[in-house]
Design a protein around this motif. Structure first.
Motif, PDB file in Angstrom:
ATOM      1  N   PRO A 230      17.636  -7.984  -4.819  1.00 27.94           N
ATOM      2  CA  PRO A 230      16.884  -8.411  -6.008  1.00 27.94           C
ATOM      3  C   PRO A 230      15.971  -7.341  -6.576  1.00 27.94           C
ATOM      4  O   PRO A 230      15.159  -7.623  -7.455  1.00 27.94           O
ATOM      5  CB  PRO A 230      16.048  -9.582  -5.462  1.00 27.94           C
ATOM      6  N   ARG A 231      16.068  -6.108  -6.112  1.00 27.76           N
ATOM      7  CA  ARG A 231      15.045  -5.114  -6.460  1.00 27.76           C
ATOM      8  C   ARG A 231      15.101  -4.642  -7.909  1.00 27.76           C
ATOM      9  O   ARG A 231      14.091  -4.316  -8.488  1.00 27.76           O
ATOM     10  CB  ARG A 231      15.099  -3.928  -5.492  1.00 27.76           C
ATOM     11  N   PHE A 232      16.292  -4.632  -8.519  1.00 27.65           N
ATOM     12  CA  PHE A 232      16.322  -4.285  -9.938  1.00 27.65           C
ATOM     13  C   PHE A 232      15.722  -5.442 -10.743  1.00 27.65           C
ATOM     14  O   PHE A 232      14.897  -5.240 -11.644  1.00 27.65           O
ATOM     15  CB  PHE A 232      17.744  -3.962 -10.428  1.00 27.65           C
TER      16      PHE A 232
ATOM     17  N   SER B 206       3.412   1.338  -1.437  1.00 24.62           N
ATOM     18  CA  SER B 206       4.755   1.605  -0.944  1.00 24.62           C
ATOM     19  C   SER B 206       5.502   2.512  -1.922  1.00 24.62           C
ATOM     20  O   SER B 206       5.166   2.552  -3.113  1.00 24.62           O
ATOM     21  CB  SER B 206       5.469   0.252  -0.821  1.00 24.62           C
ATOM     22  N   GLN B 207       6.515   3.218  -1.404  1.00 24.91           N
ATOM     23  CA  GLN B 207       7.314   4.158  -2.206  1.00 24.91           C
ATOM     24  C   GLN B 207       6.391   5.199  -2.866  1.00 24.91           C
ATOM     25  O   GLN B 207       6.421   5.437  -4.068  1.00 24.91           O
ATOM     26  CB  GLN B 207       8.180   3.384  -3.222  1.00 24.91           C
ATOM     27  N   ILE B 208       5.573   5.824  -2.010  1.00 24.46           N
ATOM     28  CA  ILE B 208       4.594   6.807  -2.491  1.00 24.46           C
ATOM     29  C   ILE B 208       5.053   8.217  -2.101  1.00 24.46           C
ATOM     30  O   ILE B 208       5.418   8.459  -0.954  1.00 24.46           O
ATOM     31  CB  ILE B 208       3.203   6.533  -1.861  1.00 24.46           C
TER      32      ILE B 208
ATOM     33  N   GLY C 252      -1.255   2.216   7.824  1.00 27.90           N
ATOM     34  CA  GLY C 252      -0.236   1.541   7.012  1.00 27.90           C
ATOM     35  C   GLY C 252       1.035   2.348   6.845  1.00 27.90           C
ATOM     36  O   GLY C 252       1.253   3.373   7.489  1.00 27.90           O
ATOM     37  N   GLY C 253       1.879   1.847   5.943  1.00 28.91           N
ATOM     38  CA  GLY C 253       3.167   2.514   5.680  1.00 28.91           C
ATOM     39  C   GLY C 253       3.160   3.109   4.289  1.00 28.91           C
ATOM     40  O   GLY C 253       2.103   3.452   3.771  1.00 28.91           O
ATOM     41  N   GLY C 254       4.339   3.246   3.714  1.00 23.31           N
ATOM     42  CA  GLY C 254       4.376   3.574   2.294  1.00 23.31           C
ATOM     43  C   GLY C 254       5.039   4.856   1.864  1.00 23.31           C
ATOM     44  O   GLY C 254       5.127   5.116   0.668  1.00 23.31           O
TER      45      GLY C 254
ATOM     46  N   PHE D  67      -9.671  -0.378  12.547  1.00 23.90           N
ATOM     47  CA  PHE D  67      -9.389  -0.806  11.174  1.00 23.90           C
ATOM     48  C   PHE D  67      -7.928  -0.591  10.815  1.00 23.90           C
ATOM     49  O   PHE D  67      -7.237   0.241  11.401  1.00 23.90           O
ATOM     50  CB  PHE D  67     -10.244  -0.008  10.181  1.00 23.90           C
ATOM     51  N   HIS D  68      -7.531  -1.339   9.798  1.00 20.69           N
ATOM     52  CA  HIS D  68      -6.210  -1.167   9.204  1.00 20.69           C
ATOM     53  C   HIS D  68      -6.369  -1.055   7.706  1.00 20.69           C
ATOM     54  O   HIS D  68      -7.218  -1.714   7.105  1.00 20.69           O
ATOM     55  CB  HIS D  68      -5.305  -2.369   9.505  1.00 20.69           C
ATOM     56  N   SER D  69      -5.528  -0.242   7.099  1.00 23.21           N
ATOM     57  CA  SER D  69      -5.491  -0.178   5.640  1.00 23.21           C
ATOM     58  C   SER D  69      -4.107   0.303   5.211  1.00 23.21           C
ATOM     59  O   SER D  69      -3.464   1.094   5.915  1.00 23.21           O
ATOM     60  CB  SER D  69      -6.590   0.785   5.173  1.00 23.21           C
TER      61      SER D  69
HETATM   62  N1  LLP Z   1       2.320  -2.145   6.249  1.00 23.45           N
HETATM   63  C1  LLP Z   1       1.899  -3.068   5.364  1.00 23.45           C
HETATM   64  C2  LLP Z   1       0.646  -3.748   5.597  1.00 23.45           C
HETATM   65  C3  LLP Z   1       2.681  -3.367   4.242  1.00 23.45           C
HETATM   66  O1  LLP Z   1       2.255  -4.272   3.371  1.00 23.45           O
HETATM   67  C4  LLP Z   1       3.908  -2.685   4.044  1.00 23.45           C
HETATM   68  C5  LLP Z   1       4.739  -3.000   2.890  1.00 23.45           C
HETATM   69  C6  LLP Z   1       4.311  -1.749   4.991  1.00 23.45           C
HETATM   70  C7  LLP Z   1       3.481  -1.492   6.082  1.00 23.45           C
HETATM   71  C8  LLP Z   1       5.598  -0.990   4.879  1.00 23.45           C
HETATM   72  O2  LLP Z   1       5.616  -0.172   3.770  1.00 23.45           O
HETATM   73  P1  LLP Z   1       6.864   0.813   3.515  1.00 23.45           P
HETATM   74  O3  LLP Z   1       6.785   1.906   4.534  1.00 23.45           O
HETATM   75  O4  LLP Z   1       8.094   0.002   3.672  1.00 23.45           O
HETATM   76  O5  LLP Z   1       6.664   1.288   2.137  1.00 23.45           O
HETATM   77  N2  LLP Z   1       9.548  -5.451  -1.547  1.00 23.45           N
HETATM   78  C9  LLP Z   1       9.046  -4.186  -2.051  1.00 23.45           C
HETATM   79  C10 LLP Z   1       8.205  -3.477  -1.020  1.00 23.45           C
HETATM   80  C11 LLP Z   1       7.003  -4.264  -0.608  1.00 23.45           C
HETATM   81  C12 LLP Z   1       6.194  -3.537   0.428  1.00 23.45           C
HETATM   82  C13 LLP Z   1       5.192  -4.443   1.008  1.00 23.45           C
HETATM   83  N3  LLP Z   1       4.422  -3.887   2.068  1.00 23.45           N
HETATM   84  C14 LLP Z   1      10.224  -3.312  -2.478  1.00 23.45           C
HETATM   85  O6  LLP Z   1      11.354  -3.763  -2.401  1.00 23.45           O
HETATM   86  O7  LLP Z   1      10.025  -2.178  -2.926  1.00 23.45           O
END
Ligand code: LLP
Length: 431
Positions: A329-331, A210-212, A246-248, A204-206
């Motif tokens: 574009p994040r702001f 993000s930014q947690i 997942g990431g985040g 499975f994947h879940s």
């Molecule tokens: N895996 C999956 C399925 C994801 O959807 C994401 C991010 C990651 C991994 C990676 O997550 P990270 O470690 O980078 O938090 N554009 C937004 C962030 C969107 C994240 C989408 N998914 C921003 O600029 O904050």
């Protein structure tokens, strides 16, 4: 300073890993994305080492390409022992063009087209992360046509709501990603996948968001998934070989954000996973994580040249820059916060309150509001920190602004890894 690789030299200029930011700007032009390869590699190693230690030797981090995809990043993450997450044929193509092995790719996407699926199977992708029933059917058929037994992970939503930005909060039941456990739909999804002859369900994947920074979401996610795996094992005989959580993990954009102890967090997740495996009598799976932001964000700094200040009496001060929402574009999208510095006047006190405005004809084109920097003069170099993730990868050509160049710095040397777009590039597909 926000990060250790940033200091100030005797001229009062910002340095990034010992290199004068104003000299980088003079040599390569602005706006300029600067990536510190040593920071990036250190981030990779932190994950590789901690996952090895806490999840075992078969586990590994997958770098989430969406955070920053360009050819030059793939040899770096590969040499650090990482696999990758790709989310589109464009990301697959980029990674293949850099000779990244297809079998180390995990192919995501909530709406893969028939062409995407075919391209993925033909490329020899290691794992498809199957998002939904429609994809399952097409993948099974195409794998049969192409004579492949395709390994997959099934994307499930665990129904958690981590406290992060609304737009990047993906783990809730009401989400366009994956199939929810809570509604019972995941059961049908798993059973349908097991009935596909050309698909091998590895696990499975879940992904919760993000930014947690808080740990509760990850701990709960681990428990929910293992409990679910135990039930599926009983009902279908499915053995959970692989679990991709997942990431985040969050990064520090300003000094109000904490430092996240990544090995500590991984150890905590591992403890919860192992506890759940014991409780529900499930063998510990091979675990993958998919960090994007926490691999590249703090390796990046964007340099701009300011056009000077504009003081709107009774309202606010603006500092204008030669980039903006087109390169970051994040702001505009999320009201995301950044740390801004006047790289040319680091020895002056940061006592000028201002809003940093980009060059597009749009009032929302801002990089930061109400930040304190040393008052700039036209021509000063403005540095925005922590821009390695979701900046270049989300950049646009709005107002026909060419995308910036990117340089990679390491051991006192800078090399161009992405050329600055030219005006010819802007019209090259236009007939
Ligand atoms: N895996 C999956 C399925 C994801 O959807 C994401 C991010 C990651 C991994 C990676 O997550 P990270 O470690 O980078 O938090 N554009 C937004 C962030 C969107 C994240 C989408 N998914 C921003 O600029 O904050």
């Amino acid at each position: 300073m926000l990060y250790d690789n940033l200091t100030v030299n005797e001229k009062g200029h910002l340095t990034i890993s010992g290199i004068d930011a104003t000299e980088l700007a003079a040599e390569f032009g602005t706006p300029l994305y600067v990536m510190d390869e040593d920071v990036l590699r250190a981030n990779c190693r932190t994950y590789v080492k901690a996952m090895y230690e806490f999840f075992g030797s078969e586990s590994a981090p997958l770098y989430a390409s969406k955070a920053l995809s360009f050819k030059g990043i793939y040899p770096i993450v590969e040499s650090e022992g990482m696999c990758i997450d790709v989310v589109s044929p464009g990301e697959i193509y980029t990674a293949l063009a850099a000779d990244f092995p297809a079998e180390k790719m995990f192919f995501h996407g909530s709406n893969k087209t028939d062409e995407d699926i075919k391209y993925g199977v033909l490329s020899g992708i290691g794992y498809f992360v199957v998002d939904n029933h429609n994809e399952l059917e097409v993948l099974d058929r195409m794998a049969a046509e192409l004579g492949v037994k395709q390994k997959v992970l099934l994307r499930l939503t665990v129904g958690l709501d981590p406290h992060t930005l609304e737009a990047i909060n993906t783990g809730r039941v009401d989400s366009q990603f994956g199939v929810p456990i809570d509604t019972g739909q995941a059961d049908d999804f798993v059973k349908a996948a097991l009935a596909c002859e050309n698909i091998s369900v590895e696990g499975f994947h879940s992904h919760v968001g993000s930014q947690i920074f808080e740990s509760d979401s990850f701990n709960r996610q681990a428990e929910i998934l293992i409990e679910y795996a135990a039930r599926m094992k009983e009902e279908t005989g499915l053995e959970l070989k692989v679990l991709n959580i997942g990431g985040g993990l969050g990064v520090r954009y300003t000094d109000r954000d904490p430092f996240l102890d990544i090995p500590g967090r991984i150890a905590e997740i591992a403890e919860h996973l192992k506890g759940a495996c014991d409780k529900y009598d499930v063998d510990m799976p091979v675990v993958f994580m998919e960090p994007g932001r926490s691999i590249v964000a703090n390796a990046g700094v964007t340099l701009y040249t300011t056009g000077g200040t504009k003081e709107v009496k009774g309202y606010r001060n603006y500092v204008t820059i030669d980039g903006g929402m087109t390169d970051n574009p994040r702001f505009a999208l999320y009201k995301a916060e950044y740390t801004v510095l006047n790289a040319s006047r680091m020895n002056k006190s940061a006592d000028y309150e201002c809003t940093v405005a980009g060059r597009c004809c749009e009032s929302g084109d801002r990089i930061a509001e109400n930040v304190m920097i040393a008052k700039p003069e036209r021509g000063d170099i403005i540095a925005v920190l922590t821009t390695g993730a979701y900046n270049y990868s989300m950049a646009s050509n709005y107002n026909r602004i060419p995308r910036p160049a990117m340089v990679m710095i390491s051991k006192g040397q800078a090399r161009t890894v992405v050329k600055r777009e030219s005006f010819e590039d802007l019209i090259k597909n236009e007939l």
